[in-house]
Enzyme design. Structure first.
Site, PDB file in Angstrom:
ATOM      1  N   HIS A  83       0.531  -0.775   0.082  1.00  0.00           N
ATOM      2  CA  HIS A  83      -0.479   0.065   0.142  1.00  0.00           C
ATOM      3  C   HIS A  83       1.073   0.995   0.254  1.00  0.00           C
ATOM      4  O   HIS A  83       2.295   0.878  -0.071  1.00  0.00           O
ATOM      5  CB  HIS A  83      -1.313  -0.352   1.296  1.00  0.00           C
ATOM      6  CG  HIS A  83      -1.868  -1.104   1.379  1.00  0.00           C
ATOM      7  ND1 HIS A  83      -2.410  -1.804   1.248  1.00  0.00           N
ATOM      8  CD2 HIS A  83      -3.184  -0.240   0.491  1.00  0.00           C
ATOM      9  CE1 HIS A  83      -3.152  -2.588   1.362  1.00  0.00           C
ATOM     10  NE2 HIS A  83      -3.940  -1.830   0.627  1.00  0.00           N
ATOM     11  N   LYS A  97      -0.745   5.348   4.582  1.00  0.00           N
ATOM     12  CA  LYS A  97      -1.627   4.392   5.187  1.00  0.00           C
ATOM     13  C   LYS A  97      -1.750   3.742   6.449  1.00  0.00           C
ATOM     14  O   LYS A  97      -0.451   3.262   6.618  1.00  0.00           O
ATOM     15  CB  LYS A  97      -2.077   2.636   4.526  1.00  0.00           C
ATOM     16  CG  LYS A  97      -2.756   2.011   4.641  1.00  0.00           C
ATOM     17  CD  LYS A  97      -3.090   0.399   4.385  1.00  0.00           C
ATOM     18  CE  LYS A  97      -4.295  -0.537   4.832  1.00  0.00           C
ATOM     19  NZ  LYS A  97      -5.140   0.164   4.733  1.00  0.00           N
TER      20      LYS A  97
END
Length: 252
Positions: A136, A140
């Site tokens: 990600h 995040k």
């Protein structure tokens, strides 16, 4: 549909665009600078609230909506050990809530394929080890991702060789993004490797490996629009309903 957006980051802005495209009204936007306005008075007249915030704030945000009698859709991850409390509150108050760790249709197809593959391997008694990798963007805040946890639960629920999962911390160096089991992982632990890179929306891989072959299930999100669209469709589904729902209900 009159909607509230709780959390006005990149996802919140994409949700706002899709609501407008589909003919809905964004009647309330809540973000950090006006968080105190998330109350019954401001939620009055709202059909559905769509919540994408942080692990630290999600529980209170959803609880506030349920206590105000407002249906709520949430996609915030990293806090779900308390999700059963809110599900019970929702049922007790005859409210409506929808939770998913990932609103992308393709990811939810991956969840199902992963469960079925694990069950098939269990029935065959095949000697496959399993690992999960998730990549990600660097913004995040939680690791592993909620999607990776859902995938891990799908394996653990269907493959007796795995009893629990363990996270290999974000930021680790892995050649070609290959996550191998850390030396201290027990054989019955499913390793979830977490990488944080650039602006990657989300890539998830479940690898089943034997001495003779490697079988991988992989899903890559190209942009956030697919997640925002799924959340808006979930809000449309939830509008006018009572109870606790998830993507399995929507896909049926």
């Amino acid at each position: 549909m009159k909607a509230a957006i709780i959390g006005y980051g990149k996802m919140g802005r994409e949700i706002e665009r899709i609501l407008a495209e589909r003919g809905h009204e964004t009647a309330l936007i809540i973000d950090t600078d006006n968080a105190a306005e998330l109350d019954a008075a401001h939620l009055a007249g709202i059909d559905v609230a769509i919540e994408f915030t942080t692990p630290q704030t999600a529980y209170d945000n959803i609880r506030t909506c349920l206590e105000a009698g407002t249906a709520v859709v949430s996609g915030t991850t990293g806090w779900t050990e308390r999700l059963p409390e809110l599900e019970e509150l929702c049922r007790r108050r005859d409210g409506a809530m929808f939770y998913a760790s990932n609103y992308c249709l393709g990811v939810n197809l991956l969840f199902r394929l992963n469960r079925e593959l694990a069950a098939m391997i269990e029935r065959l008694g095949a000697a496959y080890d399993v690992r999960i990798e998730e990549i990600h963007h660097t913004q995040k805040k939680d690791a592993p991702s909620g999607t990776a946890i859902t995938l891990a639960e799908g394996v653990i629920g269907n493959l007796s060789a795995k009893k629990s999962w363990v996270n290999h911390a974000p930021g680790i160096e892995c050649a070609a993004h290959r996550i191998d089991s850390p030396a201290d992982a027990a054989p019955d632990q499913l390793v979830i490797g977490s990488l944080r890179e650039g602006s990657v929306p989300g890539t998830h891989t479940v690898a089943y490996e034997s001495e003779d072959d490697l079988l991988e299930l992989r899903h890559t999100i190209k942009n956030r629009r697919t997640l925002a669209l799924g959340a808006v469709v979930a809000a449309e589904f939830l509008c006018g309903r009572k109870g606790v729902y998830g993507m399995e209900d929507l896909m049926k």
